[in-house]
Design a protein around this motif. Structure first.
Motif, PDB file in Angstrom:
ATOM      1  N   LEU A 119       0.821  -1.208   0.000  1.00 55.52           N
ATOM      2  CA  LEU A 119       0.000   0.000   0.000  1.00 55.52           C
ATOM      3  C   LEU A 119       0.857   1.261   0.000  1.00 55.52           C
ATOM      4  O   LEU A 119       0.609   2.204  -0.758  1.00 55.52           O
ATOM      5  CB  LEU A 119      -0.936  -0.003   1.216  1.00 55.52           C
ATOM      6  N   ALA A 120       1.897   1.277   0.845  1.00 55.99           N
ATOM      7  CA  ALA A 120       2.781   2.451   0.895  1.00 55.99           C
ATOM      8  C   ALA A 120       3.529   2.627  -0.417  1.00 55.99           C
ATOM      9  O   ALA A 120       3.725   3.751  -0.897  1.00 55.99           O
ATOM     10  CB  ALA A 120       3.763   2.311   2.051  1.00 55.99           C
ATOM     11  N   ALA A 121       3.962   1.519  -1.028  1.00 58.06           N
ATOM     12  CA  ALA A 121       4.655   1.590  -2.315  1.00 58.06           C
ATOM     13  C   ALA A 121       3.739   2.136  -3.398  1.00 58.06           C
ATOM     14  O   ALA A 121       4.157   2.921  -4.255  1.00 58.06           O
ATOM     15  CB  ALA A 121       5.163   0.206  -2.704  1.00 58.06           C
ATOM     16  N   LYS A 122       2.474   1.721  -3.341  1.00 63.90           N
ATOM     17  CA  LYS A 122       1.487   2.203  -4.308  1.00 63.90           C
ATOM     18  C   LYS A 122       1.279   3.704  -4.165  1.00 63.90           C
ATOM     19  O   LYS A 122       1.232   4.442  -5.168  1.00 63.90           O
ATOM     20  CB  LYS A 122       0.173   1.448  -4.083  1.00 63.90           C
ATOM     21  N   LEU A 123       1.157   4.193  -2.950  1.00 70.79           N
ATOM     22  CA  LEU A 123       0.971   5.625  -2.714  1.00 70.79           C
ATOM     23  C   LEU A 123       2.161   6.424  -3.225  1.00 70.79           C
ATOM     24  O   LEU A 123       1.992   7.436  -3.920  1.00 70.79           O
ATOM     25  CB  LEU A 123       0.767   5.876  -1.215  1.00 70.79           C
ATOM     26  N   ALA A 124       3.366   5.991  -2.902  1.00 70.98           N
ATOM     27  CA  ALA A 124       4.562   6.724  -3.315  1.00 70.98           C
ATOM     28  C   ALA A 124       4.683   6.779  -4.832  1.00 70.98           C
ATOM     29  O   ALA A 124       5.001   7.824  -5.415  1.00 70.98           O
ATOM     30  CB  ALA A 124       5.799   6.072  -2.700  1.00 70.98           C
ATOM     31  N   THR A 125       4.425   5.663  -5.490  1.00 70.12           N
ATOM     32  CA  THR A 125       4.552   5.604  -6.944  1.00 70.12           C
ATOM     33  C   THR A 125       3.530   6.500  -7.630  1.00 70.12           C
ATOM     34  O   THR A 125       3.851   7.258  -8.553  1.00 70.12           O
ATOM     35  CB  THR A 125       4.382   4.156  -7.434  1.00 70.12           C
ATOM     36  N   ASP A 126       2.280   6.442  -7.184  1.00 72.27           N
ATOM     37  CA  ASP A 126       1.232   7.198  -7.861  1.00 72.27           C
ATOM     38  C   ASP A 126       1.342   8.698  -7.635  1.00 72.27           C
ATOM     39  O   ASP A 126       0.936   9.483  -8.501  1.00 72.27           O
ATOM     40  CB  ASP A 126      -0.144   6.693  -7.413  1.00 72.27           C
ATOM     41  N   VAL A 127       1.860   9.106  -6.506  1.00 74.34           N
ATOM     42  CA  VAL A 127       2.070  10.533  -6.284  1.00 74.34           C
ATOM     43  C   VAL A 127       3.059  11.085  -7.309  1.00 74.34           C
ATOM     44  O   VAL A 127       2.869  12.155  -7.887  1.00 74.34           O
ATOM     45  CB  VAL A 127       2.572  10.801  -4.846  1.00 74.34           C
ATOM     46  N   ILE A 128       4.123  10.345  -7.578  1.00 71.95           N
ATOM     47  CA  ILE A 128       5.129  10.782  -8.551  1.00 71.95           C
ATOM     48  C   ILE A 128       4.540  10.851  -9.957  1.00 71.95           C
ATOM     49  O   ILE A 128       4.791  11.787 -10.723  1.00 71.95           O
ATOM     50  CB  ILE A 128       6.335   9.824  -8.522  1.00 71.95           C
ATOM     51  N   LEU A 129       3.723   9.854 -10.313  1.00 72.19           N
ATOM     52  CA  LEU A 129       3.183   9.788 -11.666  1.00 72.19           C
ATOM     53  C   LEU A 129       2.001  10.733 -11.892  1.00 72.19           C
ATOM     54  O   LEU A 129       1.603  10.966 -13.040  1.00 72.19           O
ATOM     55  CB  LEU A 129       2.748   8.348 -11.978  1.00 72.19           C
ATOM     56  N   TYR A 130       1.457  11.271 -10.807  1.00 75.62           N
ATOM     57  CA  TYR A 130       0.251  12.099 -10.904  1.00 75.62           C
ATOM     58  C   TYR A 130       0.478  13.325 -11.789  1.00 75.62           C
ATOM     59  O   TYR A 130      -0.266  13.586 -12.743  1.00 75.62           O
ATOM     60  CB  TYR A 130      -0.162  12.514  -9.490  1.00 75.62           C
ATOM     61  N   LEU A 131       1.519  14.109 -11.477  1.00 68.16           N
ATOM     62  CA  LEU A 131       1.785  15.333 -12.233  1.00 68.16           C
ATOM     63  C   LEU A 131       2.223  15.028 -13.660  1.00 68.16           C
ATOM     64  O   LEU A 131       1.861  15.752 -14.589  1.00 68.16           O
ATOM     65  CB  LEU A 131       2.854  16.173 -11.530  1.00 68.16           C
ATOM     66  N   VAL A 132       2.995  13.967 -13.823  1.00 67.04           N
ATOM     67  CA  VAL A 132       3.420  13.581 -15.168  1.00 67.04           C
ATOM     68  C   VAL A 132       2.205  13.289 -16.041  1.00 67.04           C
ATOM     69  O   VAL A 132       2.092  13.753 -17.187  1.00 67.04           O
ATOM     70  CB  VAL A 132       4.346  12.357 -15.107  1.00 67.04           C
ATOM     71  N   SER A 133       1.265  12.548 -15.515  1.00 67.76           N
ATOM     72  CA  SER A 133       0.076  12.176 -16.267  1.00 67.76           C
ATOM     73  C   SER A 133      -0.757  13.400 -16.639  1.00 67.76           C
ATOM     74  O   SER A 133      -1.247  13.513 -17.773  1.00 67.76           O
ATOM     75  CB  SER A 133      -0.774  11.194 -15.449  1.00 67.76           C
ATOM     76  N   PHE A 134      -0.918  14.343 -15.714  1.00 63.00           N
ATOM     77  CA  PHE A 134      -1.716  15.533 -15.999  1.00 63.00           C
ATOM     78  C   PHE A 134      -1.111  16.313 -17.169  1.00 63.00           C
ATOM     79  O   PHE A 134      -1.824  16.737 -18.087  1.00 63.00           O
ATOM     80  CB  PHE A 134      -1.818  16.429 -14.762  1.00 63.00           C
ATOM     81  N   GLN A 135       0.184  16.528 -17.117  1.00 65.24           N
ATOM     82  CA  GLN A 135       0.832  17.315 -18.159  1.00 65.24           C
ATOM     83  C   GLN A 135       0.735  16.641 -19.524  1.00 65.24           C
ATOM     84  O   GLN A 135       0.472  17.304 -20.541  1.00 65.24           O
ATOM     85  CB  GLN A 135       2.298  17.558 -17.794  1.00 65.24           C
ATOM     86  N   VAL A 136       0.938  15.337 -19.575  1.00 63.25           N
ATOM     87  CA  VAL A 136       0.856  14.632 -20.856  1.00 63.25           C
ATOM     88  C   VAL A 136      -0.569  14.665 -21.393  1.00 63.25           C
ATOM     89  O   VAL A 136      -0.792  14.856 -22.600  1.00 63.25           O
ATOM     90  CB  VAL A 136       1.358  13.179 -20.706  1.00 63.25           C
ATOM     91  N   GLN A 137      -1.557  14.501 -20.522  1.00 59.13           N
ATOM     92  CA  GLN A 137      -2.939  14.556 -20.988  1.00 59.13           C
ATOM     93  C   GLN A 137      -3.307  15.944 -21.508  1.00 59.13           C
ATOM     94  O   GLN A 137      -3.975  16.081 -22.529  1.00 59.13           O
ATOM     95  CB  GLN A 137      -3.881  14.144 -19.856  1.00 59.13           C
ATOM     96  N   ARG A 138      -2.858  16.998 -20.803  1.00 58.33           N
ATOM     97  CA  ARG A 138      -3.171  18.362 -21.241  1.00 58.33           C
ATOM     98  C   ARG A 138      -2.475  18.689 -22.561  1.00 58.33           C
ATOM     99  O   ARG A 138      -3.066  19.287 -23.454  1.00 58.33           O
ATOM    100  CB  ARG A 138      -2.763  19.376 -20.168  1.00 58.33           C
ATOM    101  N   ARG A 139      -1.213  18.312 -22.676  1.00 58.80           N
ATOM    102  CA  ARG A 139      -0.420  18.729 -23.831  1.00 58.80           C
ATOM    103  C   ARG A 139      -0.599  17.840 -25.051  1.00 58.80           C
ATOM    104  O   ARG A 139      -0.449  18.303 -26.183  1.00 58.80           O
ATOM    105  CB  ARG A 139       1.067  18.746 -23.463  1.00 58.80           C
ATOM    106  N   VAL A 140      -0.881  16.544 -24.835  1.00 59.06           N
ATOM    107  CA  VAL A 140      -0.872  15.598 -25.944  1.00 59.06           C
ATOM    108  C   VAL A 140      -2.230  14.927 -26.138  1.00 59.06           C
ATOM    109  O   VAL A 140      -2.850  15.043 -27.202  1.00 59.06           O
ATOM    110  CB  VAL A 140       0.220  14.518 -25.725  1.00 59.06           C
ATOM    111  N   VAL A 141      -2.708  14.231 -25.114  1.00 54.93           N
ATOM    112  CA  VAL A 141      -3.889  13.382 -25.284  1.00 54.93           C
ATOM    113  C   VAL A 141      -5.130  14.200 -25.600  1.00 54.93           C
ATOM    114  O   VAL A 141      -5.851  13.930 -26.569  1.00 54.93           O
ATOM    115  CB  VAL A 141      -4.121  12.521 -24.024  1.00 54.93           C
TER     116      VAL A 141
END
Length: 371
Positions: A317-339
């Motif tokens: 659970l802790a590993a999942k939280l740490a990983t998704d926090v990092i990927l959160y901002l990356v995903s937003f930017q790619v969706q706004r700029r590309v997708v």
């Protein structure tokens, strides 16, 4: 160079601003957009028209963002090739600062990477609480979303090169959220943003401002708040599915893949319809393909992150939280700029039964002098 001033229920400060502009820079054209102020304010608009300003507008209040778009469209039609400096009508912007922003825009004229120029306040001294709260919320939301630091995201003093005006017509929002969205769009496109210091001016505790700290701050941050809610909901779906699939298969790899397929499908549809609002059937396949590519990349990154963190001794659970926090901002930017990148241009703003010219200065049809 055109000075564009949206005005809703202005007072003598608008007249004073136009007077000082005409004295300090008589060659500069001033365009005022009446945002449905009503007959009670016609004397103010008549006064600035007499001073040489051009006045256009609409009969009902439609918002600052809408009025700016009306001004941009008018400039594109009547004065193609003109750069624009936007200023507020309530006396918050000193003429010397307006002209400094105009000079900075002119300095970069003709460059393909010409920046958006902001007149940024430092918010020192006696700043009204509602202004401090509103700007702090918007500034932190912008930094969180873009990883770029801008001191004054809500400043109304902005300079735009002529090449940006058509694109500004397609930016989402008709009220105060529009100005933050223009910066989000500029940041997503990699456009430079040049911020220069200006004087912080609040008259009578900023009583003339139509900015509502709570309502308009929420409106400004709506895309970020909705994206956060959708992401959190998708995270819960992913977390639940991960636990189920890992328990059922005994395989972390299979569990990650199956859970991400479920949550990604939910996330795509909700982001498409609620956050980025690009629900156009003809673009569904392109967006789905781009999102699928993003999902695969995030899946790989998620698996690597989960493996790394669990090997370091973190529970799942802790590993999942740490990983998704990092990927959160990356995903937003790619969706706004590309997708979910918006189609350009989107210039249609007309409301034939409402919007109409309310008058213009004599000689307003001739091209304005360039700064």
């Amino acid at each position: 160079m055109i000075i564009l001033i949206p005005a809703y229920e202005p007072d003598a400060r608008l007249v004073a601003l136009v007077t000082e502009l005409s004295q300090a820079a008589p060659e500069t054209h001033v365009l005022v957009v009446d945002d449905g102020s009503g007959e009670a304010y016609s004397a103010v608009f008549d006064a600035v028209r007499t001073l040489g300003a051009e006045v256009i507008g609409h009969e009902v209040n439609l918002g600052k963002g809408y009025s700016l778009k009306v001004g941009f469209r008018h400039i594109l039609t009547r004065y193609p090739g003109a750069a624009v400096v936007c200023a507020d009508s309530d006396g918050q912007h000193r003429v010397r600062d307006i002209l400094r922003v105009a000079d900075r825009v002119a300095l970069h004229a003709g460059r393909p990477d010409a920046p958006v120029v902001l007149g940024g306040r430092r918010f020192t001294g006696q700043v009204p609480m509602r202004s401090r709260v509103g700007n702090t919320l918007a500034r932190q939301a912008f930094r969180f979303t873009t990883a770029r630091s801008i001191r004054d995201t809500q400043t109304g003093l902005r300079g735009y090169p002529a090449t940006l005006l058509e694109g500004l017509l397609g930016v989402y929002g008709d009220r105060f959220e529009y100005e933050l969205n223009t910066l989000l769009e500029a940041s997503a496109a990699g456009r430079p943003i040049d911020e220069i210091d200006i004087e912080t001016v609040y008259l009578q505790d900023n009583a003339s401002s139509h900015f509502r700290p709570v309502a308009d701050s929420l409106r400004v941050m709506r895309p970020l708040l909705v994206y956060g809610a959708v992401s959190f909901g998708s995270f819960l779906v992913d977390l639940l599915a991960l636990q189920i699939f890992v328990a059922a298969t005994g395989s972390l790899g299979l569990g990650v893949v199956a859970a991400r397929m479920v949550s990604a499908s939910v996330n795509f549809m909700l982001n498409r319809s609620l956050v980025f609002t690009t629900a156009q059937p003809r673009r569904l396949r392109r967006e789905a393909a781009a999102y699928a590519g993003l999902a695969v990349s995030l899946l790989a990154a998620s698996y690597v992150g989960l493996t790394l963190f669990t090997q370091l001794g973190l529970p799942l659970l802790a590993a999942k939280l740490a990983t998704d926090v990092i990927l959160y901002l990356v995903s937003f930017q790619v969706q706004r700029r590309v997708v979910f990148a918006r189609s350009r241009p989107q210039p249609s703003l007309s409301v034939p039964t409402v919007t109409r010219p309310v008058g213009c200065a004599s000689g307003a049809g001739s091209p304005p002098a360039r700064a």
